[in-house]
Motif scaffolding. Structure first.
Motif, short mmCIF file in Angstrom:
data_model
loop_
_atom_site.label_atom_id
_atom_site.label_comp_id
_atom_site.label_asym_id
_atom_site.label_seq_id
_atom_site.Cartn_x
_atom_site.Cartn_y
_atom_site.Cartn_z
N ASP A 55 -21.81 -1.70 28.72
CA ASP A 55 -22.74 -1.24 27.69
C ASP A 55 -23.88 -2.26 27.58
N VAL B 63 -32.46 -1.50 29.46
CA VAL B 63 -31.96 -0.61 28.42
C VAL B 63 -32.40 0.82 28.68
N GLN B 64 -33.62 0.99 29.15
CA GLN B 64 -34.12 2.33 29.46
C GLN B 64 -33.27 2.98 30.54
N ASN C 287 -29.91 3.95 28.99
CA ASN C 287 -30.01 5.09 28.08
C ASN C 287 -30.20 6.40 28.83
N GLN C 288 -30.85 6.35 29.98
CA GLN C 288 -31.00 7.56 30.78
C GLN C 288 -29.64 8.09 31.22
N LYS D 59 -26.60 7.32 29.67
CA LYS D 59 -25.75 7.62 28.52
C LYS D 59 -26.24 8.81 27.71
N ASN D 60 -27.51 9.05 27.68
CA ASN D 60 -28.06 10.09 26.82
C ASN D 60 -28.24 11.42 27.51
#
Length: 353
Positions: free
Chosen positions: A146, A184-185, A188-189, A191-192
């Motif tokens: 994470d 982080v980007q 997030n791609q 995970k989201n």
């Protein structure tokens, strides 16, 4: 370490063959303590799980047992005499595997052939588990990959500055955090749901020493060190191979001039993993292989930095600045990948076609 435990009494609690006659350290793992146990009839691998790192060893052993039973390969768990998967003993939690004969493990990737065969072994491992429901596997370290959480851990360590080491790494810390928005980007791609990366059962510690190779053919025989098996994304398994395979200098090297990207190793790694997974990977997983490497190297740099600031509580160290050296090492590797990432993406894409 063997002098601190009564290994004869300990081994007698397991369903081993023969009378124990010798027990010596085996390997150079950073987390657990591992020994080669010899009896009058067999050889075994005796291991103490580090319960500071893994506070729920029973869940680890449930994962290990389920995966080994599903694969049904040469790595076999030796149960306790009462059917236990592992046994608490002398302030530790212990398990035994049958030693796999006629195999060798490598500590260093010296040539493309090493990278290809090891990556094939890890790819085959994921392929073999592709029909096992990931929800049956305990997430023993739920936030292991994470990225925002690893950044929070580092920020907490910076704020606490427990052993007054912050000033010694302030400049490289700023360099590392300069990459954070990009990393982080990417995370997030995944995970989201912007990218459809499937959840799979992954190994999560894909250094070359965790693949057993046939001594004669040097073909992969089995994958070992299964403590970090969890539901996850192959990008992180591939990323850790990129992190540990592509430079001739490992994470402990103090001389950062020795850290270089070996393009033939990167190509071989991608080829081997594609071969081992046998068409399992989606195109998107193939496209994001280098992103896995970027994320893993960033996280490892952050983890080494945080552990250094916290007083070396997680990783075994050999001298006071060992984790500082590891942090700078990984930061250097990350910078080199980012410099030529377009080239490395092309190499991977060609290798995985």
């Amino acid at each position: 370490m063997t002098a601190l435990i009564d290994w004869r009494s300990l081994s007698s609690l397991f369903a081993i063959k023969g009378t124990p006659k010798n027990c010596v350290p085996l390997g150079n793992g950073q987390i657990n303590d591992t020994f080669l146990l010899q009896t009058t009839e067999e050889q075994y691998v005796l291991q103490r799980i580090n319960t500071q790192v893994f506070p729920e060893p029973e869940k680890i052993m449930e994962n290990v047992s389920r995966v080994l039973n599903h694969i049904n390969g040469p790595v076999q768990l030796i149960l306790g005499k009462e059917g236990q998967l592992g046994i608490p003993f002398s302030e530790g939690y212990w398990r035994i595997y049958r030693y796999v004969p006629n195999t060798v493990s490598l500590d260093v990737v010296e040539q493309p052939g090493h990278a290809k065969t090891a990556a094939e072994g890890f790819g085959n491992f994921v392929y073999q588990l592709s029909d096992l429901d990931p929800n049956l596997i305990h997430p023993v370290l739920p936030k292991f990959h994470d990225v925002p959480w690893r950044i929070d851990q580092l920020n907490t360590a910076v704020t606490a500055n427990r052993v007054d080491r912050l000033q010694t790494i302030m400049e490289p810390l700023e360099e590392l955090m300069g990459y954070s928005n990009r990393i982080v980007q990417l995370f997030n791609q995944i995970k989201n749901g912007t990218h459809s990366i499937p959840l799979r059962i992954t190994h999560n510690d894909t250094k070359i020493s965790n693949v057993l190779l046939n001594k004669e053919t040097m073909r992969p025989v089995a994958v070992v060190d299964l403590d970090l098996i969890m539901p996850g994304y192959v990008l992180f398994d591939l990323g850790d191979m990129i992190r540990t395979f592509i430079s001739p200098a490992d994470e402990n090297e103090r001389d950062v001039s020795k850290i270089v990207i070996r393009e033939p190793i990167l190509k071989a790694l991608a080829e081997g993993y594609a071969k081992g997974t046998r068409g399992l990977l989606s195109q998107l997983e193939k496209d994001m292989v280098l992103d896995g490497g970027i994320m893993v190297i960033f996280m490892q740099a952050a983890r080494f930095a945080a552990d250094f600031l916290n007083g070396d509580q997680y990783y075994k160290t050999q001298y006071p600045t060992h984790n500082q050296v590891r942090f700078i090492n990984q930061l250097t590797l990350l910078g080199q990948i980012m410099e030529k990432e377009d080239l490395y993406r092309e190499i991977i894409a060609e290798a995985m076609r």
